[in-house]
Design an enzyme around this catalytic site. Structure first.
Site, PDB file in Angstrom:
ATOM      1  N   GLY A 175      33.463   1.539 -23.142  1.00 12.52           N
ATOM      2  CA  GLY A 175      34.522   2.482 -23.668  1.00 12.52           C
ATOM      3  C   GLY A 175      36.358   1.901 -23.024  1.00 12.52           C
ATOM      4  O   GLY A 175      36.362   2.043 -21.856  1.00 12.52           O
TER       5      GLY A 175
ATOM      6  N   HIS B  99      32.150  10.453 -21.370  1.00 13.92           N
ATOM      7  CA  HIS B  99      33.060   9.522 -20.394  1.00 13.92           C
ATOM      8  C   HIS B  99      34.465   9.474 -20.871  1.00 13.92           C
ATOM      9  O   HIS B  99      35.325  10.165 -20.642  1.00 13.92           O
ATOM     10  CB  HIS B  99      32.615   8.313 -19.535  1.00 13.92           C
ATOM     11  CG  HIS B  99      33.644   8.006 -19.315  1.00 13.92           C
ATOM     12  ND1 HIS B  99      33.276   7.543 -17.320  1.00 13.92           N
ATOM     13  CD2 HIS B  99      34.262   7.045 -19.008  1.00 13.92           C
ATOM     14  CE1 HIS B  99      33.581   6.816 -16.862  1.00 13.92           C
ATOM     15  NE2 HIS B  99      34.883   6.869 -17.385  1.00 13.92           N
ATOM     16  N   GLU B 100      34.197   8.893 -22.105  1.00 13.75           N
ATOM     17  CA  GLU B 100      36.439   9.401 -23.180  1.00 13.75           C
ATOM     18  C   GLU B 100      36.728  10.189 -22.872  1.00 13.75           C
ATOM     19  O   GLU B 100      37.923   9.763 -23.083  1.00 13.75           O
ATOM     20  CB  GLU B 100      35.118   8.060 -23.963  1.00 13.75           C
ATOM     21  CG  GLU B 100      35.286   6.405 -23.676  1.00 13.75           C
ATOM     22  CD  GLU B 100      35.432   6.080 -22.639  1.00 13.75           C
ATOM     23  OE1 GLU B 100      37.116   6.483 -22.045  1.00 13.75           O
ATOM     24  OE2 GLU B 100      34.932   4.946 -21.089  1.00 13.75           O
TER      25      GLU B 100
ATOM     26  N   CYS C 173      34.126   2.326 -14.501  1.00 15.81           N
ATOM     27  CA  CYS C 173      35.324   2.679 -15.674  1.00 15.81           C
ATOM     28  C   CYS C 173      36.813   2.267 -15.363  1.00 15.81           C
ATOM     29  O   CYS C 173      36.403   1.417 -14.296  1.00 15.81           O
ATOM     30  CB  CYS C 173      35.687   4.296 -14.990  1.00 15.81           C
ATOM     31  SG  CYS C 173      37.738   4.539 -16.083  1.00 15.81           S
TER      32      CYS C 173
HETATM   33 NI    NI Z   1      36.777   5.526 -17.901  1.00 19.40          NI
END
Ligand code: NI
Length: 174
Positions: free
Chosen positions: A46, A134-135, A92
């Protein structure tokens, strides 16, 4: 296409609230294409536009990591969440080498435009639901380290301080 620089914590752009996209023009299509190339080269699942320094509401999520053909989500919103939030490991691209346990809804309904401006609905679960949450957080300036529970927070602090020092050394004067 081009590989873009992925901004690392604590780059201030990661804290910005991304602007809605009002026109899906050549610039946005180019941004999406460049982000796809950038995400693939970084082996991510992502990527949010804020992470490449452009705070607009565009995010990529790989719905099927084996295909490596991510969905482009423009102005995405979570319409509905299902089930009790579950802990799971996350990383991330703006925090290389950092992993942490974060609670997320196991299933959700998400609405977003695609690159043709068509409004689509996606029902996602498991790791895909986790990646979408998360995104979308990135688009609101939220980072997964903000959502880590108190037990993980202690061990995180040291890593975050190291990243902050490294960033300060590269960007003297703030
Ligand atoms: Ni991230």
């Amino acid at each position: 296409m081009a590989i873009l620089e992925i901004r690392k914590y604590p780059d201030p752009v990661l804290r910005e609230t991304a602007r809605p996209i009002t026109a899906i023009d050549a610039k946005i299509r180019q941004l999406a294409a460049d982000m796809i190339e950038t995400m693939r080269s970084a082996n991510g699942v992502g990527l949010a536009a804020s992470q490449v320094g452009i705070p607009v509401r565009l995010a990529l999520v790989d719905f099927d990591p084996e295909k490596r053909d991510p969905r482009v989500l423009i102005n995405p919103v979570i319409v509905k969440r299902f089930g009790r939030r579950e802990l799971g490991e996350e990383g991330c691209l703006s925090f290389p080498d950092l992993r942490s346990q974060v609670k997320r809804s196991p299933r959700l309904l998400c609405q977003a435009q695609d690159l043709r401006g068509e409004e689509l609905e996606y029902e996602v679960e498991g790791l895909t639901a986790r990646a979408v949450q998360h995104e979308l957080d990135h688009l609101d300036g939220l980072l997964f380290v903000d959502k880590v529970g108190p037990s993980d927070r202690q061990s995180l602090r040291h890593d975050l301080e190291e990243m902050e020092q490294a960033y300060a050394a590269l960007h003297p004067g703030g």
